[in-house]
Design a protein around this motif. Structure first.
Motif, short mmCIF file in Angstrom:
data_model
loop_
_atom_site.label_atom_id
_atom_site.label_comp_id
_atom_site.label_asym_id
_atom_site.label_seq_id
_atom_site.Cartn_x
_atom_site.Cartn_y
_atom_site.Cartn_z
N GLU A 111 -2.38 -18.95 9.20
CA GLU A 111 -3.78 -18.24 9.63
C GLU A 111 -4.22 -17.19 8.62
O GLU A 111 -3.11 -16.54 7.95
CB GLU A 111 -3.65 -17.81 10.97
N GLU A 112 -5.18 -16.82 8.43
CA GLU A 112 -5.44 -15.82 7.60
C GLU A 112 -4.98 -14.36 7.99
O GLU A 112 -5.21 -14.07 9.49
CB GLU A 112 -7.15 -15.79 7.49
N LEU A 113 -4.60 -13.65 7.15
CA LEU A 113 -4.06 -12.14 7.47
C LEU A 113 -5.16 -11.33 7.87
O LEU A 113 -6.29 -11.58 7.16
CB LEU A 113 -3.05 -11.70 6.24
N ASN A 114 -4.74 -10.23 8.65
CA ASN A 114 -5.96 -9.02 8.52
C ASN A 114 -6.17 -8.30 7.75
O ASN A 114 -7.11 -7.79 7.20
CB ASN A 114 -5.59 -8.08 10.14
N GLU A 115 -4.95 -7.97 7.02
CA GLU A 115 -4.95 -7.01 5.47
C GLU A 115 -4.21 -7.86 4.44
O GLU A 115 -3.15 -8.64 4.86
CB GLU A 115 -4.23 -5.95 6.20
N PRO A 116 -4.87 -7.87 3.24
CA PRO A 116 -4.24 -8.43 2.25
C PRO A 116 -2.43 -8.02 2.16
O PRO A 116 -2.35 -7.08 2.09
CB PRO A 116 -4.99 -7.98 0.97
N LYS A 117 -1.96 -9.22 1.84
CA LYS A 117 -0.50 -8.83 1.40
C LYS A 117 -0.17 -8.71 -0.01
O LYS A 117 -0.96 -9.59 -0.80
CB LYS A 117 0.31 -10.14 1.95
N VAL A 118 0.31 -7.80 -0.43
CA VAL A 118 0.47 -7.39 -1.71
C VAL A 118 2.04 -7.74 -2.12
O VAL A 118 3.01 -7.35 -1.42
CB VAL A 118 0.42 -5.79 -2.27
N ILE A 119 2.28 -8.62 -3.18
CA ILE A 119 3.64 -9.21 -3.53
C ILE A 119 3.80 -8.72 -4.77
O ILE A 119 3.19 -7.80 -5.36
CB ILE A 119 3.58 -10.72 -3.13
N GLY A 120 4.89 -9.11 -5.49
CA GLY A 120 5.20 -8.72 -6.82
C GLY A 120 6.45 -7.84 -6.71
O GLY A 120 6.38 -6.85 -5.76
N TRP A 121 7.21 -7.78 -7.53
CA TRP A 121 8.55 -7.27 -7.29
C TRP A 121 8.98 -6.30 -8.41
O TRP A 121 9.25 -5.33 -8.45
CB TRP A 121 9.66 -7.95 -6.66
N MET B 182 -5.99 3.81 -4.22
CA MET B 182 -5.64 3.14 -5.42
C MET B 182 -6.28 1.53 -5.35
O MET B 182 -6.39 1.02 -4.24
CB MET B 182 -4.19 3.15 -5.32
N LYS B 183 -5.99 0.97 -6.48
CA LYS B 183 -6.32 -0.57 -6.47
C LYS B 183 -4.95 -1.39 -6.56
O LYS B 183 -4.08 -1.03 -6.87
CB LYS B 183 -6.82 -0.91 -8.04
N ALA B 184 -5.20 -2.39 -5.73
CA ALA B 184 -4.26 -3.42 -5.49
C ALA B 184 -4.83 -4.76 -5.57
O ALA B 184 -6.03 -5.05 -5.31
CB ALA B 184 -3.50 -3.26 -4.18
N ILE B 185 -3.63 -5.86 -5.58
CA ILE B 185 -4.25 -7.38 -5.53
C ILE B 185 -3.30 -7.91 -4.51
O ILE B 185 -1.94 -7.80 -4.81
CB ILE B 185 -4.29 -7.78 -6.85
N GLY B 186 -3.85 -8.77 -3.56
CA GLY B 186 -3.16 -9.38 -2.70
C GLY B 186 -3.95 -10.62 -2.20
O GLY B 186 -4.67 -11.08 -2.89
N PHE B 187 -3.69 -11.03 -1.11
CA PHE B 187 -4.17 -12.40 -0.53
C PHE B 187 -4.06 -12.20 0.84
O PHE B 187 -3.31 -11.74 1.83
CB PHE B 187 -3.28 -13.55 -1.11
N LYS B 188 -5.16 -12.80 1.54
CA LYS B 188 -5.18 -13.36 3.05
C LYS B 188 -4.90 -14.40 3.53
O LYS B 188 -4.56 -14.60 4.60
CB LYS B 188 -6.63 -12.59 3.61
N GLN B 189 -5.06 -15.46 2.40
CA GLN B 189 -4.73 -16.89 2.83
C GLN B 189 -3.80 -17.41 1.84
O GLN B 189 -3.85 -17.20 0.44
CB GLN B 189 -5.90 -17.57 3.01
#
Length: 338
Positions: free
Chosen positions: A57-67, A1-8
């Protein structure tokens, strides 16, 4: 599935402040629903977590937020009893889990409600997080009784924001309170009036003097949706004896609670995520509140607070929604239609 997140944790206008990626669609277990997300909306908590979660620090996997989300139930866990596949739902999510900036999301049914039938997807997704926050503040913490407390006064700091917009409506329509909201610009003043505020005063001026002008030198209740630390001393002076202050904003410095003692003032924190974070015994209360809000929206008692709709689940639209929130001038709610 498609997701949008961030590592930094980057400024929103930098290229990688959000990144699109593919990830495995999760499988529901227990009380979880797998929801195909159709829309979400952006709240201040979104950009605050984006700015802080990967600052060092940069995350290993993208963090997906939004609630906030509206969607359709795709599949259910073994303990689910409140919903079935195909149901249209809306919810404000769980801050400890992966968020709604994704095509599919797992969400505990006990914090999910039925999407209002008479609202569009975009109109409905504007409500859950702010609606729950305002409802809990007024009816779970202050415990406003619409009969016993009819006509009592509530001051809502930041009336044109997402929480303030729905709090004005709930306080007036459901609580039978006299509603005083704060706003400083012509458009935000008109918005507060449109939401149902009896009075609108300017928070850039002396709050005490502004209240005296409208014949309410003291108020029974105060809802702080903007700056607890900045308004603390003023709030302790203008709240009536045996009154109640509720805040969602926090403070960088310790608060002097002694200022509440002589007037026997009650102070409460409101965090909509508490029930899901700690799996409280009354966690399903949010399911009931969301269903009540859905009924009130369907019968016209309440109206959606959506002001901006962005079409398309894209990095560009998510960045735009965050820019609007970070400006500090957002009115109502900004939504993204997938």
């Amino acid at each position: 599935m498609k997701a949008i997140g961030f590592k930094q944790s980057l400024p929103i206008k930098e290229e990688n402040s959000f990144i699109e990626f593919e990830t495995k669609t999760p499988t529901p277990e227990g009380y979880d629903l797998l929801v195909k997300v159709q829309a979400n909306s952006v709240n201040p908590v979104d950009f605050k977590i984006r700015q802080s979660a990967a600052k060092d620090e940069e995350l290993n996997e993208p963090k997906v937020i939004g609630w906030d989300a509206v969607g359709i139930v795709e599949s259910v866990g073994g303990k689910v009893s409140k919903f079935k596949v195909g149901d249209e739902v809306f919810y404000a999510g769980d801050i400890t889990r992966s968020g709604s900036n994704a095509e599919y999301q797992l969400i505990d049914e006990r914090i999910v409600g039925r999407k209002p039938k008479n609202l569009s997807i975009a109109e409905a997704v504007a409500i859950p997080l702010t609606g729950l926050t305002a409802y809990e503040a007024l009816f779970d913490l202050i415990r406003v009784d619409p009969e016993k407390d009819k006509g009592k006064s509530v001051l809502i700091l930041a009336g044109a924001g997402g929480v303030g917009s729905i709090a004005i409506q709930l306080a007036k329509k459901l609580g039978n309170l006299t509603v005083i909201a704060t706003a400083s610009r012509e458009d935000t003043v008109e918005w507060c009036k449109d939401m149902g505020a009896d009075f609108v005063i300017n928070h850039h001026k002396d709050i005490k003097e502004e209240l005296k002008k409208i014949g309410h030198s003291e108020v029974n209740y105060i809802l702080d949706f903007v700056d607890l630390e900045g308004y603390w001393e003023t709030m302790t002076e203008i709240v009536k004896p045996q009154g109640h202050i509720v805040s969602i904003t926090g403070s960088n410095e310790p608060l002097d609670l002694n200022m509440l003692k002589n007037k026997s003032i009650t102070f409460s924190w409101e965090l909509m995520y508490t029930r899901s974070m700690y799996q409280t015994d009354d966690m399903a209360r949010q399911h009931d509140i969301l269903n009540h809000l859905s009924e009130l929206l369907d019968d016209g008692t309440l109206k959606s607070t959506m002001t901006t709709q962005l079409d398309g689940f894209t990095v560009e639209n998510l960045k735009e929604a965050h820019c609007i929130q970070e400006s500090g001038k957002s009115i109502g709610k900004n939504v993204i239609l997938f």
